[in-house]
Write an enzyme that holds these catalytic residues in place. Structure first.
Site, mmCIF file in Angstrom:
data_model
loop_
_atom_site.group_PDB
_atom_site.id
_atom_site.type_symbol
_atom_site.label_atom_id
_atom_site.label_comp_id
_atom_site.label_asym_id
_atom_site.label_seq_id
_atom_site.Cartn_x
_atom_site.Cartn_y
_atom_site.Cartn_z
ATOM 1 N N ASP A 136 -19.989 -24.057 -46.361
ATOM 2 C CA ASP A 136 -21.004 -25.101 -46.172
ATOM 3 C C ASP A 136 -22.228 -24.763 -47.026
ATOM 4 O O ASP A 136 -23.266 -24.373 -46.509
ATOM 5 C CB ASP A 136 -21.349 -25.186 -44.685
ATOM 6 N N ASP A 169 -24.408 -11.999 -30.090
ATOM 7 C CA ASP A 169 -24.306 -12.339 -28.674
ATOM 8 C C ASP A 169 -23.041 -11.686 -28.112
ATOM 9 O O ASP A 169 -22.367 -10.932 -28.809
ATOM 10 C CB ASP A 169 -24.314 -13.867 -28.462
ATOM 11 N N ASP A 179 -20.945 -8.829 -29.767
ATOM 12 C CA ASP A 179 -19.626 -9.048 -30.354
ATOM 13 C C ASP A 179 -19.469 -8.420 -31.736
ATOM 14 O O ASP A 179 -18.362 -8.072 -32.150
ATOM 15 C CB ASP A 179 -19.350 -10.561 -30.458
ATOM 16 N N ASP A 371 -43.663 -6.171 -22.918
ATOM 17 C CA ASP A 371 -43.631 -5.014 -23.799
ATOM 18 C C ASP A 371 -42.237 -4.532 -24.161
ATOM 19 O O ASP A 371 -42.032 -3.907 -25.198
ATOM 20 C CB ASP A 371 -44.419 -3.862 -23.158
ATOM 21 N N LEU A 431 -46.767 -7.369 -30.716
ATOM 22 C CA LEU A 431 -45.987 -8.136 -31.699
ATOM 23 C C LEU A 431 -46.097 -9.602 -31.333
ATOM 24 O O LEU A 431 -45.550 -10.037 -30.325
ATOM 25 C CB LEU A 431 -44.520 -7.669 -31.660
ATOM 26 N N ASP A 494 -52.328 -8.388 -28.220
ATOM 27 C CA ASP A 494 -52.521 -9.427 -27.199
ATOM 28 C C ASP A 494 -53.672 -9.104 -26.250
ATOM 29 O O ASP A 494 -53.980 -9.871 -25.349
ATOM 30 C CB ASP A 494 -51.219 -9.715 -26.426
ATOM 31 N N CYS A 670 -49.188 -9.505 -20.563
ATOM 32 C CA CYS A 670 -48.429 -8.258 -20.587
ATOM 33 C C CYS A 670 -47.314 -8.269 -19.551
ATOM 34 O O CYS A 670 -46.277 -7.634 -19.727
ATOM 35 C CB CYS A 670 -49.329 -7.056 -20.270
#
Lengths: 688, 688
Positions: A136, A169, A179, A371, A431, A494, A670
């Site tokens: 594709d 997954d 997998d 976290d 992050l 954060d 958090c």
């Protein structure tokens, strides 16, 4: 600049390259030659090479399916009559359609001497095949036929090139292993995580004796992919096999393997599985080739006489900013966080999303859901699914990502590091990702990743570990920004910044903690006669303090001047790197204080619940309840926050996280995590 | 596409970026602030933030060296008269020249209430500095001042960006280790292998108390470089120090280090040393930053308030094709190669080049000078020198490259591999480079590297080892081509191909061994009545064979048909990948035969000395003497070779290598090596 940095065989370019794919063949007046022709190529015979001595002229005859031309073009002569043989005379041969039977076409060259006496005749028996390895490449979810661009990869809306998902997954939710870590297919449903690659052929019922088709890749690329096919039954591929019928043709240790030729007009599907994400040593591009091999003799390797090649790029891992629609909210239940949990339940229910609670048998008292992991996703035109990036933090929540999240259509990836090298800055409260931005004309439609580190100018600071940074940078589509977060005790971005959706401007606002805004608010309160209003009223284990006392505390003021300078430093970076103006930023009234830690270093913690550490659920915000001074019965900090957020059409819910999170140096953000819907924007449409 | 694939701190962009470098500063009506200003930046103060409560207006005063503006611009008012204070009012401040003394400039903001009563005044004491970290970003060999492009790297004649050499030579010829392997400077002459980087500053005699300058890089880049400076003496840099005065400021384990500030107008030189070549995990780009640090307090890290960044690309290793002028010819002397050595001496002397003989104490009987090493060079605008790539082959010649070649201005690089993984294809007779070519419009002004491997479709074939392939591909400027050479017993591309200079067409011809051309020649001889002419006359330990016997040997004919098909396969690849036409190729009459080796595999060896395995010295060719059939007293193979080469203005010298090389499966090229002059073309002018 070419994207190719690792060795790749150039053995063949694909048939559709501008420069035509020519194959030199030998002709022999002593014995007839059998030649297999592949559609789209040109056979070239050097007429001088096989001419009998003293040959001066030649003539060519062929069946109607064969087309030929002579170069350099001879002088015009009647059709079929001999032409002058030159030393460099070449014959170019092609065929118009696939053969129904072996050797059903023919071409012969006769050589003549000076007196036009025949000195010899070289005969070719020809069989034509159509072969195409298809993917594709136009990214519409369907494997098209022989896309001219299938061999290369180009970014952007005008781009091309197929896409591979890392099959990270687990089709069987009871297995703790993705997998891609096993070399078999456990359930048929696993095939949908793979990219279909079709081998389309047309030709006689069988290949001539000894010819075969081989699929192959090179060492560097094999580390990144596996190719499965269904074992043929009774000489034909089974149309609806069982999972166990699928076996790997290629894998990291098997770089080439024979694949069956099915006669007539046929299509065989292969399933390509991505094994690894782009990283420092892997640009994400992999190539797979299909060759037709010609036998020579048992003691000699077969010669590839035609090769078709396709290129895939492994889909990057993509983070989801706060402006995207939530899909599921995650929190921990602990023995002491009842009030928090109750607040969160009510907020999530009101917002209409799903709340998933990680219970104590799994979290073992570790409440920092933000976290331990970061949610993201991977996407190809044919399929997409969420993927959790597991932090090397590995607190007591360490089993949660792969035991509870990993499952069918829920992927898992991690980067591991030695225990001693991991710091607080490796937690994923450090992050984050911005909403889409445009910076100096450069578009980032998937936003930019934001992490926190120490100043590069210091030798003692804490950093996010290199294996994770390398991973984040290698995904390329959300080019990271490194902020300075090491000034905080916990050290997470954060703690001083977040993004909320907005109806105007760039579609969002950057919220920054601001001690200056805090002091301004408190000074205003004092001026209005509220100097005796108390913070922390109703908080257990926490003495109250008045506005006057705060304003009189010169040490606290000095601490906050420093904190403001740290945040301003980050503000300047964020403005530059996200292309923001001051009007895109909102300062929230938040104070910090410095604490001396073991290493004699002073680092900051929030003085009262840090409202910027909030959770965004659509238009609803879950905000740490600040327990600020009350004016006319209402918390002045809450009132200020509500006023700022209501301008953006956002609704504030204050959640009491004081005892169970704030005092442990964390807040609402958090203690929670949100899996969000993917971007509508397709990453392959990025202009890189 | 961005070239940046590994984490790099974005902490500051350089001052010259389109988006101006702004720094947020704090003003305070309670206490005057001291601020250090760096030329080219803008200071920004948020006027609302530090305004006393109830402020409605403000006014600004400053010394003549200070320029300021207010945003959003206030309504026009007489100069110096108060203007309306808005919540978002900002003050932008810059300065016109470096300060002679600390705090010699001043700016103050006064705030007024509704009745224009003064509520407070915030004062800034300002000191201005000029700071510039400079490199040779315009590639003219001179470090210019503050090049606006110094922070990035761009290929091509319109490109920019500084260049670093891997310091892989050895200033002390008695040391077997390249200079980049030690972290000190042994001789002052070593500095010329490094790139000069200048720190230029202008300002007061000293930095204000606690401020300092720091040089830094990031983890990924530090692996690739080292930065030296001369230790300051008596507070000043010594102008002509000794080697031991130079110490590393940055190295792989030291990512940041303080550098001295010299007052007034000053320039301090640093010397940047490249440590590693581009490779699979290193794109060759490294960045170095210089930051000005502001002290906060002893317990807090200093804040970088200005950063200037420069980017270097490590120069790639470049191979030299046969068309380049020879500088030095290398051969081995062994107990049995007198005839060969005599022939080579005479040829090299006639051609006017230098011959270096590696004697037996060093070669220990290993005569394959071509196979143990490949000559190349590295180049920067300020310096260049030859660099030998040592093969992982490691025969008995293994000490030669670093014991005899490595020395002052003669570099050394190698890639090591486990002994058992190394095959005959890792010898550098299997590593060649084409002359400059243009392919489908894409220019390769430095040619393309050529290596030989097995078909990618086979699982049993031999390959060139991955670490060497990775190295070759990573150099980027001579994009490699992989040919099929595993059909040969020895497996080197120089057994069937070479390039010679030509006065016309592309400036060269590709010579290919051609059994078909061989058979054609022998059949012609037979037709002319020379069927009884003998090959191998005068060769010891070799029976003669007649032309008739060769032509009657059907096994030999079958072997050669196969060999021709292998060479044709490579011919097709070379035509495509080098953009060649048939007229660019000359077929040499050479026969092969197949031998069965231990693994029951049949592979080819030359039937008589393989003339294509020749050495090119300008217009003189040293060719293995073929010992072909004689016609009228002249070897027909030599005659054919001479005729073909004389058309190109080349002179043929046939060298007897029969007993000492040919019978050991090598020829003149295998037994020699040529260091050549570099290209005139500069690699950084490539359009990538």
């Amino acid at each position: 600049m070419s994207e190719q940095t690792s060795p790749v065989n150039n053995f063949h370019r694909k048939t559709n390259d501008r420069q035509e794919y020519q194959r030199t063949i030998r002709m022999d007046t002593e014995s007839a030659q059998k030649v297999l022709y592949v559609e789209g190529t040109t056979l070239k015979a050097n007429l001088g090479r096989c001419a009998p001595p003293n040959s001066k002229f030649f003539s060519v005859k062929c069946t109607p399916t064969v087309k030929y031309s002579v170069v350099p073009p001879p002088q015009e002569t009647p059709p079929g009559s001999p032409v002058v043989l030159e030393d460099k005379s070449k014959l170019l041969i092609s065929m118009t359609s696939a053969s129904q039977h072996q050797d059903d076409s023919k071409l012969s060259v006769s050589y003549y001497g000076q007196d036009e006496d025949v000195l010899g005749t070289a005969v070719l028996h020809l069989t034509a095949l159509e072969i195409s390895l298809d993917v594709d490449a136009d990214r519409d979810g369907v494997v098209e036929k022989n896309n001219p661009n299938k061999g290369s990869w180009k970014w952007g809306p005008d781009g091309h090139g197929a896409i591979l998902l890392v099959n990270c997954d687990a089709e069987r939710s009871y297995v703790d292993k993705p997998d891609n870590k096993v070399d078999y297919i456990a359930k048929l449903s696993d095939l949908k995580d793979m990219s279909v690659m079709a081998l389309r052929t047309r030709g006689p019922a069988k290949l001539p004796e000894g010819y075969k088709l081989t699929m192959h890749t090179c060492e560097g690329h094999a580390e990144g992919l596996r190719v499965y096919m269904s074992k043929p039954r009774y000489g034909r591929q089974s149309s609806s096999g069982a999972a166990k019928d699928y076996t790997p043709v290629l894998s990291s240790h098997v770089l080439s393997g024979e694949v069956p030729y099915v006669g007539g007009e046929a299509e065989t599907n292969f399933y390509v599985e991505g094994l690894r994400f782009p990283d420092k040593d892997f640009d994400g591009l992999v190539r797979i080739s299909l060759s037709l091999l010609e036998p020579i003799s048992p003691e000699l390797p077969e010669t590839p006489i035609f090769t078709d090649t396709v290129t895939f790029r492994v889909a990057p891992w993509i983070m989801t900013p706060n402006i995207l629609e939530p899909a599921e909210v995650f929190v921990c239940s602990t023995s002491d966080n009842y009030a928090f949990l109750k607040g969160m339940r009510s907020l999530v229910a009101k917002s209409g999303y799903k709340l998933s609670v990680c219970h104590e048998y799994m979290n073992r008292g570790d409440r920092w859901m933000q976290d331990e992991l970061e949610f993201g996703y991977i996407e190809a035109p044919h399929h997409r699914f969420p993927v959790v990036l597991d932090s090397p933090r590995d607190g007591k929540l360490l089993n949660f990502p792969y035991k509870e999240l990993l499952g069918p259509d829920f992927g898992y990836v991690t980067r591991v590091a030695p225990r001693d090298d991991v710091s607080s800055l490796d937690s994923f409260g450090n992050l984050e990702v911005s909403p889409p931005v445009t910076v100096d004309g450069r578009k980032y439609p998937l936003g930019r990743i934001i992490i926190g580190v120490a100043f590069p100018t210091t030798t003692q600071g804490r950093h996010m570990i290199k294996v994770v940074q390398d991973f984040l940078w290698a995904q390329k589509v959300q080019k990271p920004i490194a902020l300075y977060s090491d000034w905080l005790e916990v050290g997470h971005v954060d703690e001083f910044m977040t993004f909320v959706p907005a109806p105007d401007r760039k579609g969002f606002r950057l919220l920054l903690a601001s001690p200056d805004a805090g002091y301004k608010l408190f000074r205003g309160l004092k001026n209005q006669g509220h100097g005796q209003a108390k913070l922390f009223e109703g908080c257990r284990n926490q003495e109250t303090i008045t506005v006057d006392e705060i304003l009189e505390d010169t040490v606290l003021q000095a601490d906050n001047n420093y904190v403001q300078s740290c945040i301003d430093w980050n503000r300047d970076v964020l403005k530059r790197e996200l292309g923001l103006e001051d009007s895109d930023i909102i300062d929230l009234p938040i104070l910090f204080q410095l604490k001396q830690n073991e290493g004699d270093v002073h680092r900051a913690v929030a003085f009262y619940p840090d409202m910027v550490n909030l959770i965004v659920l659509g238009k609803n915000l879950g905000i740490p309840k600040p327990f600020g001074p009350k004016v006319d019965g209402r918390c002045a900090l809450e009132a200020e926050m509500c006023s700022l957020m209501e301008d953006l059409g956002l609704s504030c819910t204050f959640i009491d996280d004081f005892a169970s999170y704030h005092l442990l140096q964390g807040e609402v953000h958090c203690g929670s995590n949100v899996r969000r819907e993917p971007f509508d924007f397709k990453w392959w449409n990025l202009d890189m």
